[in-house]
Design a protein around this motif. Structure first.
Motif, PDB file in Angstrom:
ATOM      1  N   TRP A   7       0.824  -1.196   0.000  1.00 18.45           N
ATOM      2  CA  TRP A   7       0.000   0.000   0.000  1.00 18.45           C
ATOM      3  C   TRP A   7       0.859   1.246   0.000  1.00 18.45           C
ATOM      4  N   ARG A   8       0.203   2.378  -0.204  1.00 15.45           N
ATOM      5  CA  ARG A   8       0.832   3.686  -0.088  1.00 15.45           C
ATOM      6  C   ARG A   8       0.157   4.438   1.051  1.00 15.45           C
ATOM      7  N   ASP A   9       0.887   5.398   1.653  1.00 17.42           N
ATOM      8  CA  ASP A   9       0.309   6.228   2.701  1.00 17.42           C
ATOM      9  C   ASP A   9      -0.948   6.906   2.172  1.00 17.42           C
ATOM     10  N   GLY A  10      -1.954   6.993   2.990  1.00 26.55           N
ATOM     11  CA  GLY A  10      -3.161   7.706   2.589  1.00 26.55           C
ATOM     12  C   GLY A  10      -4.412   7.140   3.229  1.00 26.55           C
ATOM     13  N   ARG A  11      -5.523   7.529   2.671  1.00 26.64           N
ATOM     14  CA  ARG A  11      -6.834   7.131   3.198  1.00 26.64           C
ATOM     15  C   ARG A  11      -7.348   5.911   2.452  1.00 26.64           C
ATOM     16  N   ALA A  12      -8.130   5.131   3.166  1.00 28.09           N
ATOM     17  CA  ALA A  12      -8.728   3.928   2.590  1.00 28.09           C
ATOM     18  C   ALA A  12      -9.979   3.600   3.396  1.00 28.09           C
ATOM     19  N   ARG A  13     -10.563   2.438   3.098  1.00 27.61           N
ATOM     20  CA  ARG A  13     -11.709   1.941   3.845  1.00 27.61           C
ATOM     21  C   ARG A  13     -11.365   0.534   4.343  1.00 27.61           C
ATOM     22  N   LEU A  14     -11.763   0.268   5.566  1.00 26.37           N
ATOM     23  CA  LEU A  14     -11.555  -1.043   6.169  1.00 26.37           C
ATOM     24  C   LEU A  14     -12.903  -1.702   6.337  1.00 26.37           C
ATOM     25  N   THR A  15     -13.028  -2.930   5.875  1.00 29.07           N
ATOM     26  CA  THR A  15     -14.239  -3.709   6.109  1.00 29.07           C
ATOM     27  C   THR A  15     -13.879  -4.889   6.987  1.00 29.07           C
ATOM     28  N   VAL A  16     -14.575  -4.990   8.101  1.00 26.29           N
ATOM     29  CA  VAL A  16     -14.403  -6.102   9.036  1.00 26.29           C
ATOM     30  C   VAL A  16     -15.459  -7.137   8.678  1.00 26.29           C
ATOM     31  N   GLU A  17     -15.021  -8.302   8.233  1.00 30.87           N
ATOM     32  CA  GLU A  17     -15.933  -9.371   7.803  1.00 30.87           C
ATOM     33  C   GLU A  17     -16.384 -10.164   9.024  1.00 30.87           C
ATOM     34  N   ALA A  18     -17.173  -9.522   9.886  1.00 31.40           N
ATOM     35  CA  ALA A  18     -17.689 -10.152  11.107  1.00 31.40           C
ATOM     36  C   ALA A  18     -19.127 -10.596  10.869  1.00 31.40           C
ATOM     37  N   GLU A  19     -19.794 -11.034  11.947  1.00 29.55           N
ATOM     38  CA  GLU A  19     -21.194 -11.459  11.840  1.00 29.55           C
ATOM     39  C   GLU A  19     -22.026 -10.368  11.174  1.00 29.55           C
ATOM     40  N   ARG A  20     -21.785  -9.128  11.587  1.00 30.74           N
ATOM     41  CA  ARG A  20     -22.369  -7.952  10.931  1.00 30.74           C
ATOM     42  C   ARG A  20     -21.216  -7.159  10.341  1.00 30.74           C
ATOM     43  N   PRO A  21     -20.966  -7.259   9.032  1.00 32.28           N
ATOM     44  CA  PRO A  21     -19.833  -6.543   8.441  1.00 32.28           C
ATOM     45  C   PRO A  21     -19.893  -5.042   8.744  1.00 32.28           C
ATOM     46  N   VAL A  22     -18.729  -4.485   9.035  1.00 30.23           N
ATOM     47  CA  VAL A  22     -18.597  -3.072   9.365  1.00 30.23           C
ATOM     48  C   VAL A  22     -17.563  -2.463   8.427  1.00 30.23           C
ATOM     49  N   THR A  23     -17.878  -1.306   7.833  1.00 33.82           N
ATOM     50  CA  THR A  23     -16.919  -0.580   7.005  1.00 33.82           C
ATOM     51  C   THR A  23     -16.649   0.756   7.673  1.00 33.82           C
ATOM     52  N   LEU A  24     -15.377   1.105   7.781  1.00 28.27           N
ATOM     53  CA  LEU A  24     -14.998   2.331   8.481  1.00 28.27           C
ATOM     54  C   LEU A  24     -13.791   2.978   7.843  1.00 28.27           C
ATOM     55  N   PRO A  25     -13.547   4.262   8.183  1.00 26.70           N
ATOM     56  CA  PRO A  25     -12.385   4.961   7.619  1.00 26.70           C
ATOM     57  C   PRO A  25     -11.083   4.317   8.100  1.00 26.70           C
ATOM     58  N   LEU A  26     -10.094   4.334   7.218  1.00 22.94           N
ATOM     59  CA  LEU A  26      -8.798   3.748   7.518  1.00 22.94           C
ATOM     60  C   LEU A  26      -7.703   4.680   7.028  1.00 22.94           C
ATOM     61  N   GLU A  27      -6.697   4.864   7.848  1.00 20.06           N
ATOM     62  CA  GLU A  27      -5.480   5.556   7.427  1.00 20.06           C
ATOM     63  C   GLU A  27      -4.431   4.487   7.203  1.00 20.06           C
ATOM     64  N   VAL A  28      -3.699   4.573   6.099  1.00 21.12           N
ATOM     65  CA  VAL A  28      -2.651   3.612   5.799  1.00 21.12           C
ATOM     66  C   VAL A  28      -1.295   4.277   6.017  1.00 21.12           C
ATOM     67  N   ALA A  29      -0.456   3.635   6.812  1.00 22.12           N
ATOM     68  CA  ALA A  29       0.911   4.093   7.052  1.00 22.12           C
ATOM     69  C   ALA A  29       1.839   3.029   6.483  1.00 22.12           C
ATOM     70  N   ALA A  30       2.312   3.248   5.260  1.00 21.75           N
ATOM     71  CA  ALA A  30       3.141   2.264   4.575  1.00 21.75           C
ATOM     72  C   ALA A  30       4.601   2.694   4.486  1.00 21.75           C
ATOM     73  N   SER A  31       4.872   3.988   4.529  1.00 20.72           N
ATOM     74  CA  SER A  31       6.258   4.457   4.469  1.00 20.72           C
ATOM     75  C   SER A  31       6.889   4.348   5.852  1.00 20.72           C
ATOM     76  N   TYR A  32       8.205   4.309   5.895  1.00 23.97           N
ATOM     77  CA  TYR A  32       8.893   4.228   7.178  1.00 23.97           C
ATOM     78  C   TYR A  32       8.496   5.405   8.068  1.00 23.97           C
TER      79      TYR A  32
END
Length: 131
Positions: A7-32
């Protein structure tokens, strides 16, 4: 999400594949630099922060307790821990990514060992086209 994805640094979406799937904002930290900063100096986060690649973390200098999920290369949760500030989380065997959120958030999302998550980047993909 394919294994070995970078990945690259930036914004994304996270989906948790649980009993009730949840999608939420995600920040990605890929650079050192982004991984080293993590949640340091922050009083909270909306959603979660993904550190990649990472197999362990620390909470030295943090202001808040956090939930930490260790993920394998296929984004399956290996373990979830709550860590207060000033602690060292030892590297986990097989962990390739670490997900961080405010303490208590992951239980609310249904995130636990064995859960699979999905990451969808916002904006342009690695080839420059919209994803």
């Amino acid at each position: 999400m394919a294994a070995g994805r970078r990945w690259r640094d930036g914004r994304a979406r996270l989906t948790v594949e649980a009993e009730r799937p949840v999608t939420l904002p995600l920040e990605v930290a890929a650079s050192y630099r982004a991984r080293a900063k993590g949640l340091l100096g922050r009083d909270g986060i909306e959603g979660a922060l993904l550190l990649s690649p990472a197999s362990g973390i620390h909470t030295f200098g943090m202001r808040i307790p956090i939930d930490v999920a260790y993920l394998d290369r296929r984004l399956r949760v290996l373990a979830v821990r709550t860590m207060p500030p000033g602690r060292l989380g030892l590297p986990r065997p097989r962990a390739r990514h670490v997900l961080e959120a405010e303490a208590g958030a992951m239980a609310g999302w249904g995130l636990r060992a064995g859960t699979v998550v999905r990451v969808e980047e916002d904006g342009a993909g690695p080839d420059g086209r919209a994803g």
